[in-house]
Design a protein around this motif. Structure first.
Motif, PDB file in Angstrom:
ATOM      1  N   SER A 136      19.978  27.961 -55.215  1.00 13.34           N
ATOM      2  CA  SER A 136      20.532  26.603 -55.104  1.00 13.34           C
ATOM      3  C   SER A 136      19.710  25.756 -54.139  1.00 13.34           C
ATOM      4  CB  SER A 136      21.993  26.637 -54.644  1.00 13.34           C
ATOM      5  OG  SER A 136      22.771  27.321 -55.575  1.00 13.34           O
ATOM      6  N   SER A 137      18.401  25.709 -54.401  1.00 17.20           N
ATOM      7  CA  SER A 137      17.496  24.997 -53.516  1.00 17.20           C
ATOM      8  C   SER A 137      16.699  23.954 -54.277  1.00 17.20           C
ATOM      9  CB  SER A 137      16.498  25.977 -52.887  1.00 17.20           C
ATOM     10  OG  SER A 137      17.162  26.934 -52.103  1.00 17.20           O
ATOM     11  N   GLY A 138      16.398  22.867 -53.589  1.00 14.78           N
ATOM     12  CA  GLY A 138      15.590  21.826 -54.202  1.00 14.78           C
ATOM     13  C   GLY A 138      14.155  22.272 -54.394  1.00 14.78           C
ATOM     14  N   LEU A 139      13.538  21.761 -55.465  1.00 11.64           N
ATOM     15  CA  LEU A 139      12.161  22.128 -55.809  1.00 11.64           C
ATOM     16  C   LEU A 139      11.303  20.873 -55.938  1.00 11.64           C
ATOM     17  CD1 LEU A 139       9.845  23.867 -57.011  1.00 11.64           C
ATOM     18  CD2 LEU A 139      11.019  23.701 -59.221  1.00 11.64           C
ATOM     19  N   ILE A 140      10.157  20.914 -55.307  1.00  7.59           N
ATOM     20  CA  ILE A 140       9.173  19.852 -55.481  1.00  7.59           C
ATOM     21  C   ILE A 140       7.905  20.501 -56.027  1.00  7.59           C
ATOM     22  CG2 ILE A 140       7.659  18.245 -54.230  1.00  7.59           C
ATOM     23  CD1 ILE A 140      10.175  17.700 -52.449  1.00  7.59           C
TER      24      ILE A 140
ATOM     25  N   ALA B 240       8.493  12.750 -50.957  1.00  8.08           N
ATOM     26  CA  ALA B 240       9.774  13.339 -51.343  1.00  8.08           C
ATOM     27  C   ALA B 240      10.162  14.451 -50.385  1.00  8.08           C
ATOM     28  CB  ALA B 240       9.706  13.866 -52.771  1.00  8.08           C
ATOM     29  N   LYS B 241      11.456  14.770 -50.404  1.00  6.03           N
ATOM     30  CA  LYS B 241      11.992  15.799 -49.517  1.00  6.03           C
ATOM     31  C   LYS B 241      12.999  16.652 -50.262  1.00  6.03           C
ATOM     32  CE  LYS B 241      13.642  14.290 -45.459  1.00  6.03           C
ATOM     33  NZ  LYS B 241      13.743  13.394 -44.290  1.00  6.03           N
ATOM     34  N   VAL B 242      13.125  17.871 -49.811  1.00  2.00           N
ATOM     35  CA  VAL B 242      14.197  18.710 -50.320  1.00  2.00           C
ATOM     36  C   VAL B 242      15.392  18.524 -49.389  1.00  2.00           C
ATOM     37  CG1 VAL B 242      14.967  21.097 -50.626  1.00  2.00           C
ATOM     38  CG2 VAL B 242      12.699  20.393 -51.433  1.00  2.00           C
ATOM     39  N   THR B 243      16.580  18.275 -49.981  1.00  2.00           N
ATOM     40  CA  THR B 243      17.761  17.996 -49.165  1.00  2.00           C
ATOM     41  C   THR B 243      18.766  19.138 -49.168  1.00  2.00           C
ATOM     42  OG1 THR B 243      18.659  16.899 -51.105  1.00  2.00           O
ATOM     43  CG2 THR B 243      17.639  15.492 -49.436  1.00  2.00           C
ATOM     44  N   THR B 244      18.609  20.067 -50.118  1.00  6.69           N
ATOM     45  CA  THR B 244      19.590  21.151 -50.236  1.00  6.69           C
ATOM     46  C   THR B 244      18.883  22.499 -50.316  1.00  6.69           C
ATOM     47  OG1 THR B 244      21.075  19.674 -51.434  1.00  6.69           O
ATOM     48  CG2 THR B 244      21.497  22.031 -51.653  1.00  6.69           C
TER      49      THR B 244
ATOM     50  N   GLU C 249       8.257  16.956 -45.368  1.00  2.34           N
ATOM     51  CA  GLU C 249       7.942  15.878 -46.301  1.00  2.34           C
ATOM     52  C   GLU C 249       6.764  16.269 -47.167  1.00  2.34           C
ATOM     53  OE1 GLU C 249       9.126  11.739 -44.040  1.00  2.34           O
ATOM     54  OE2 GLU C 249       7.020  12.227 -44.396  1.00  2.34           O
TER      55      GLU C 249
ATOM     56  N   ALA D  38      14.569  28.333 -57.494  1.00  2.00           N
ATOM     57  CA  ALA D  38      15.392  27.183 -57.106  1.00  2.00           C
ATOM     58  C   ALA D  38      16.824  27.344 -57.606  1.00  2.00           C
ATOM     59  CB  ALA D  38      14.774  25.891 -57.647  1.00  2.00           C
TER      60      ALA D  38
ATOM     61  N   TRP E 243      19.109  17.864 -55.273  1.00  4.01           N
ATOM     62  CA  TRP E 243      18.656  18.759 -54.197  1.00  4.01           C
ATOM     63  C   TRP E 243      17.330  18.283 -53.602  1.00  4.01           C
ATOM     64  CZ3 TRP E 243      19.567  23.929 -57.344  1.00  4.01           C
ATOM     65  CH2 TRP E 243      20.953  24.119 -57.520  1.00  4.01           C
ATOM     66  N   THR E 244      16.772  17.228 -54.235  1.00  5.78           N
ATOM     67  CA  THR E 244      15.532  16.640 -53.722  1.00  5.78           C
ATOM     68  C   THR E 244      15.737  15.137 -53.654  1.00  5.78           C
ATOM     69  OG1 THR E 244      14.715  16.425 -55.972  1.00  5.78           O
ATOM     70  CG2 THR E 244      13.989  18.363 -54.759  1.00  5.78           C
ATOM     71  N   THR E 245      14.979  14.455 -52.808  1.00  2.69           N
ATOM     72  CA  THR E 245      15.106  13.006 -52.763  1.00  2.69           C
ATOM     73  C   THR E 245      13.742  12.351 -52.593  1.00  2.69           C
ATOM     74  OG1 THR E 245      16.237  11.170 -51.697  1.00  2.69           O
ATOM     75  CG2 THR E 245      15.530  12.925 -50.258  1.00  2.69           C
ATOM     76  N   VAL E 246      13.595  11.192 -53.223  1.00  4.15           N
ATOM     77  CA  VAL E 246      12.370  10.423 -53.045  1.00  4.15           C
ATOM     78  C   VAL E 246      12.564   9.535 -51.819  1.00  4.15           C
ATOM     79  CG1 VAL E 246      10.924   8.609 -54.048  1.00  4.15           C
ATOM     80  CG2 VAL E 246      11.760  10.480 -55.481  1.00  4.15           C
ATOM     81  N   VAL E 247      11.736   9.720 -50.812  1.00  4.90           N
ATOM     82  CA  VAL E 247      11.852   8.947 -49.572  1.00  4.90           C
ATOM     83  C   VAL E 247      11.203   7.574 -49.759  1.00  4.90           C
ATOM     84  CG1 VAL E 247      11.256   8.888 -47.116  1.00  4.90           C
ATOM     85  CG2 VAL E 247      11.757  11.076 -48.229  1.00  4.90           C
TER      86      VAL E 247
END
Ligand SMILES: Cc1cc2nc3c(=O)[nH]c(=O)nc-3n(C[C@H](O)[C@H](O)[C@H](O)COP(=O)(O)OP(=O)(O)OC[C@H]3O[C@@H](n4cnc5c(N)ncnc54)[C@H](O)[C@@H]3O)c2cc1C
Ligand SMILES: Cc1cc2nc3c(=O)[nH]c(=O)nc-3n(C[C@H](O)[C@H](O)[C@H](O)COP(=O)(O)OP(=O)(O)OC[C@H]3O[C@@H](n4cnc5c(N)ncnc54)[C@H](O)[C@@H]3O)c2cc1C
Lengths: 318, 263
Positions: free
Chosen positions: A108-112, A140-144, A126, A104, B225-229
């Motif tokens: 430069s990436s979002g991590l769930i 939750a979602k990754v936005t970047t 999602e 990540a 870089w993440t969001t809670v929907v």
């Protein structure tokens, strides 16, 4: 269709069940490409193809296999750059989460982490997570960047969907920095012949109430083909190995059936088993908090209830 | 040896933890907070290392709102020598990546750019991701040696033992390094009366983003870089059938299993 990278969880090519689950999930998001790091890809390829891998990237490099997570993060980062995947799917275990963490930052990436479900939503991927010891469910979602998603074992039923599984060798020069921490000794755990705790469909756990005698727990587990777990109280007392601890600082399990025998149900224990589909408890104390969670509970002594249940299960199974 | 220990202030797991309706972040105001229990093990281990070496200082570092000062206080009472509290309204809602960015810059500033040893817990007790240590190691360019259940330092080398899924491993790295510890490693001490009194006089630095040279647009909810929907309280599990063993509890249990098609 965009590729979806799936990190293969294996020991010398012997796949852990989670890998097929990750491929099943990846198919919802694009065309799965398995990433096999280390030896044994020949052996793994058949199963990877069976569960939908269009490609199998093979990095059979001693530098990658002999070290810890950092080389694997470098390899995945190089692949992300090369193929611009729709997502990277990684097993949500201790090592997988660390690989994902480094990846990540590198990309430069979002991590769930700890996702229990992943869907191709109308505007992007999602995920569902079960958080705060199972008391909340979060979407939750990754936005970047490239979505990096660590998925828990036992999150989806396996579905085969044969694909070509074309092997493609991939070479990366692992940096010296990534090799700075190394494993100098490894003592394999004794095989128990029972299923692995996080993969098992049924888990039977014992706690302080066993008084140190796990034999009724093990015998009941064996009658069901189950894995054996333990509370921290039982582990701290030295009654059962730490690798079997279920809970916040042990394993998080999500089996079809979880049986807690002589376990009170502390929040830290619940954190590791609350998402199990069906829960059964046996406890002498009718006030034990574990009973708040159960589908079926027996107020009684585990030393009489479990052996009787074991005998009855064996009888019914013939 | 000088050690930086990263400690997180978290809502007490024994109380009712919730999300804020307004922005889907954890509610840190409506509940009691405390030093994440798993970080006490890291503080304890750092104190032991310094005590054994007979020299060096333990600095505890936290990133969090005003209330997070309590986490530092507890660590100072246990015996840590100094604290650093990074707080800035812009940090609210940061994800793991942004948190690790702030921690990395604070570690650099605290150590003049060259830390000797950074210790962390294995996971926080609220986010429980277990990823900040690896992210921090990546950002600081340090080897990571994680999930230690035993730790020794000698001749510029750190050696740990860890209890993995399939094997018990020994892992070695040269210093500087980042090490995370598990709850198997030690038994954290309780602050003594003397420790509580001494803590009042220990230095605590207050830093904001400007002190660390971090552009506020890189952290916080909007930059995450993440969001809670959405979030939803899990419906309580409907309590099932409870029977009292009158001699046939085991048989009833087996019958339940058969009814649920487990047999
Ligand atoms: C930071 C931290 C992390 C932790 N992580 C974990 C974790 O990962 N996993 C975990 O499990 N715990 C964890 N704990 C510990 C947790 O808080 C509890 O102390 C622990 O789960 C208790 O274990 P237990 O239920 O076996 O023991 P107890 O709470 O002592 O319960 C024993 C139960 O057995 C019953 N019993 C006794 N005899 C019998 C009998 N003959 N037949 C039937 N029932 C009987 C009793 O009625 C009682 O309910 C953690 C704690 C902390 C502070
Ligand atoms: C329920 C929930 C779910 C979340 N899901 C995600 C997600 O999927 N993706 C995402 O990017 N973010 C997520 N977050 C946000 C993330 O938890 C926070 O950004 C947090 O600061 C870092 O993650 P963690 O608490 O899980 O730390 P962990 O990685 O579990 O922490 C490990 C160690 O790092 C150190 N540490 C962690 N935070 C701090 C701090 N603030 N100050 C000092 N030391 C610290 C401690 O030593 C700690 O023991 C979530 C938060 C919550 C509450």
């Amino acid at each position: 269709m965009a590729e979806v990278l799936v990190l293969v969880d294996h020991a010398d090519g012997r796949l852990r069940k989670a890998t097929a689950e990750l491929l099943t999930i990846a198919r919802r998001l694009g065309e799965p490409s398995a990433v096999h790091i280390g030896p044994g890809a020949d052996r793994a390829q058949v199963t990877l193809a069976k569960y939908g891998a269009h490609k199998v990237y093979v990095v059979d490099d001693a530098d990658a296999a002999g070290f810890l997570v950092a080389p694997q993060a470098e390899i995945l980062a190089a692949l992300v750059e090369k193929v611009t995947p729709a997502a990277v799917i990684i097993p949500s275990n201790a090592a997988g989460k660390e690989i994902a963490a480094r990846l990540a930052i590198k990309t430069s990436s979002g991590l769930i982490t700890d996702a229990v479900d992943v869907r191709a939503g109308a505007d992007g991927i999602e995920t569902t997570q079960s958080v705060l010891a199972g008391s909340y469910t979060v979407t939750a979602k990754v936005t970047t960047g490239t979505p990096i998603i660590a998925v828990k074992p036992n999150s989806v039923p396996l579905e085969a969907s044969p694909a070509p599984g074309v092997v493609e060798a991939f070479a990366v020069t692992v940096s010296d920095a990534a090799k700075a921490a190394r494993v100098t000794d490894s003592q394999p755990k004794k095989a128990t012949g029972r299923p692995e705790l996080t993969e098992a469909a049924i888990v039977v756990s014992g706690g302080r109430g066993t008084g140190g005698d796990f034999s009724p727990v093990e015998e009941f587990a064996d009658s069901l083909g189950a894995a054996v777990g333990a509370s921290r109280a039982a582990v701290d007392a030295g009654w059962y190995p730490h690798a079997h601890q279920v809970g916040q600082t042990g394993k998080q399990v999500s089996p079809q059936l979880y049986v807690a025998a002589g376990i009170s149900g502390a929040i830290q224990h619940r954190a590791g088993m609350q998402t199990s589909k069906t829960i059964i408890a046996i406890n002498k104390d009718e006030e034990a908090p574990i009973f708040e969670l159960v589908d079926f509970g027996v107020v009684g002594d585990l030393f009489s209830v479990l052996p009787q249940a074991t005998a009855e299960v064996k009888k019914r199974k013939g | 040896m000088n050690i930086v220990v990263c400690v997180k202030h978290v809502p007490d797991a024994q109380s009712e933890r919730t999300f804020r309706e307004s922005d889907s972040t954890i509610d840190r105001e409506g509940v009691d907070g405390l030093l994440s229990e798993l970080d006490e093990y890291a503080v304890e281990e750092a104190l032991k290392l310094v005590e054994a070496a007979g020299e060096g200082e333990v600095t505890v570092l936290t990133v969090g709102p005003a209330g997070a000062a309590d986490a530092i206080k507890k660590a100072l009472q246990m015996g840590a020598h100094a604290g650093i509290h990074v707080s800035d309204d812009a940090i609210h809602g940061s994800d793991a990546a942004a948190t690790s960015l702030v921690l990395a810059e604070a570690v650099k500033k605290a150590t003049g750019g060259s830390p000797e040893l950074v210790l962390t817990g294995m996971a926080s007790t609220d986010g429980v991701m277990g990823v900040v240590p690896a992210m921090l190691a990546e950002r600081l360019g340090l080897p990571q040696v994680t999930f230690a259940s035993e730790l020794t330092i000698a001749d510029g080398t750190v050696t740990i033992r860890r209890d993995g899924d399939t094997a018990s491993e020994t892992i070695v790295a040269s210093l500087p390094a980042l090490v995370s510890v598990t709850d198997q490693i030690n038994e954290p001490r309780y602050p003594s009366f003397k420790g509580i009194m001494a803590a009042k006089k220990k230095p605590v630095e207050q830093w904001g983003l400007a002190d660390l040279g971090i552009d506020p647009s890189l952290v916080g909810l909007d930059a995450a870089w993440t969001t809670v929907v959405s979030f939803a309280k899990r419906p309580p599990r409907a309590q099932g059938q409870i029977v009292t063993d009158g001699g046939d509890g085991g048989t009833q249990l087996a019958e339940f299993l058969a009814g649920q098609k487990f047999l």
